[in-house]
Design an enzyme around this catalytic site. Structure first.
Site, PDB file in Angstrom:
ATOM      1  N   HIS A  95      -3.841  -4.655  -0.343  1.00 53.74           N
ATOM      2  CA  HIS A  95      -3.423  -5.265   0.925  1.00 53.74           C
ATOM      3  C   HIS A  95      -3.490  -6.792   0.841  1.00 53.74           C
ATOM      4  O   HIS A  95      -4.561  -7.356   1.037  1.00 53.74           O
ATOM      5  CB  HIS A  95      -4.337  -4.794   2.067  1.00 53.74           C
ATOM      6  CG  HIS A  95      -4.114  -3.377   2.463  1.00 53.74           C
ATOM      7  ND1 HIS A  95      -3.170  -3.012   3.396  1.00 53.74           N
ATOM      8  CD2 HIS A  95      -4.691  -2.230   2.038  1.00 53.74           C
ATOM      9  CE1 HIS A  95      -3.180  -1.695   3.544  1.00 53.74           C
ATOM     10  NE2 HIS A  95      -4.090  -1.197   2.729  1.00 53.74           N
ATOM     11  N   CYS A 111       0.836  -1.205   0.000  1.00 53.55           N
ATOM     12  CA  CYS A 111       0.000   0.000   0.000  1.00 53.55           C
ATOM     13  C   CYS A 111       0.875   1.261   0.000  1.00 53.55           C
ATOM     14  O   CYS A 111       1.563   1.524  -0.970  1.00 53.55           O
ATOM     15  CB  CYS A 111      -0.992  -0.040   1.151  1.00 53.55           C
ATOM     16  SG  CYS A 111      -2.309   1.200   0.979  1.00 53.55           S
ATOM     17  N   GLU A 114      -2.522  -8.833   3.008  1.00 52.66           N
ATOM     18  CA  GLU A 114      -2.868  -9.343   4.337  1.00 52.66           C
ATOM     19  C   GLU A 114      -4.368  -9.257   4.619  1.00 52.66           C
ATOM     20  O   GLU A 114      -4.860  -9.842   5.583  1.00 52.66           O
ATOM     21  CB  GLU A 114      -2.068  -8.594   5.422  1.00 52.66           C
ATOM     22  CG  GLU A 114      -2.565  -7.217   5.790  1.00 52.66           C
ATOM     23  CD  GLU A 114      -2.185  -6.095   4.827  1.00 52.66           C
ATOM     24  OE1 GLU A 114      -2.456  -4.930   5.159  1.00 52.66           O
ATOM     25  OE2 GLU A 114      -1.622  -6.376   3.738  1.00 52.66           O
TER      26      GLU A 114
END
Length: 201
Positions: A183, A79, A185
């Site tokens: 992202h 990001c 994650e």
């Protein structure tokens, strides 16, 4: 050992948690010596470009990041961490980025029906030779939260793009340097596969 660089820029815990779920024991740190000695380094980030560069300078991390990327340590920007690798951003005029890769960060242009920030799931057009996306199907959806996007100077480093009123350079690879605007994650199974690919480099 995977070092996650801590410079007060959000999403640290979610990155750490995702890596831990894959069996890793990452170290969240701003200690230059720990970062230098890491097998792999991740630069996460949520927030403003100028503030983030200020913090990296304040913690003495700018030269450390340039050093580990130059010596070939696998490095992943996520990001804001992607954006900082480039030269400049519309978000913070006059602030120089790390300049490790050539390109600039532009404001997503307003368009009818498009909400800014771009927040939510969007599909990727993935280059088949990408190391980061090995085993990830073209057209897979990942999770974005951003108001600014990368326009890389060298299209050869772009391994995934996404459309949101404009073509977004969503992921880049250059030697040992990898970065995602989205992202991983927070991108469920697809994101974990991307992180697994980075771990296994």
């Amino acid at each position: 050992m995977i070092a996650i660089i801590d410079y007060d820029a959000g999403n640290l815990k979610s990155v750490e948690k995702a890596l831990t779920s894959l069996g890793e024991k990452p170290t969240v740190t701003r200690d230059p010596d720990v970062i230098r000695s890491a097998d792999k380094v991740i630069l996460p980030g949520v927030g403003a470009f100028g503030d983030a560069m200020e913090r990296l300078k304040q913690y003495g991390l700018v030269d450390v990041i340039r050093e580990v990327t130059a010596k070939g340590t696998p490095f992943l920007g996520i990001c804001l961490g992607l954006q900082l690798l480039f030269e400049r951003s519309d978000e913070s005029e006059g602030v120089e980025g790390l300049g490790i890769l050539p390109g600039e960060i532009l404001r997503i242009p307003p368009a009818e029906g498009l909400k800014i920030p771009h927040m939510g799931w969007n599909s990727l057009e993935i280059r088949p030779d990408s190391r980061l996306f090995k085993g990830v199907e073209n057209g897979s959806y990942v999770y974005f939260v951003h108001s600014y996007y990368l326009k890389a100077k060298n299209p050869e480093i772009v391994v995934a793009t996404s459309e949101y009123g404009v073509q977004i350079h969503a992921s880049v690879e250059h030697g040992n340097i990898f970065a995602c605007q989205f992202h991983p994650e927070k991108s469920s199974r697809v994101g974990l596969q991307i992180l697994k690919n980075f771990i296994s480099l």
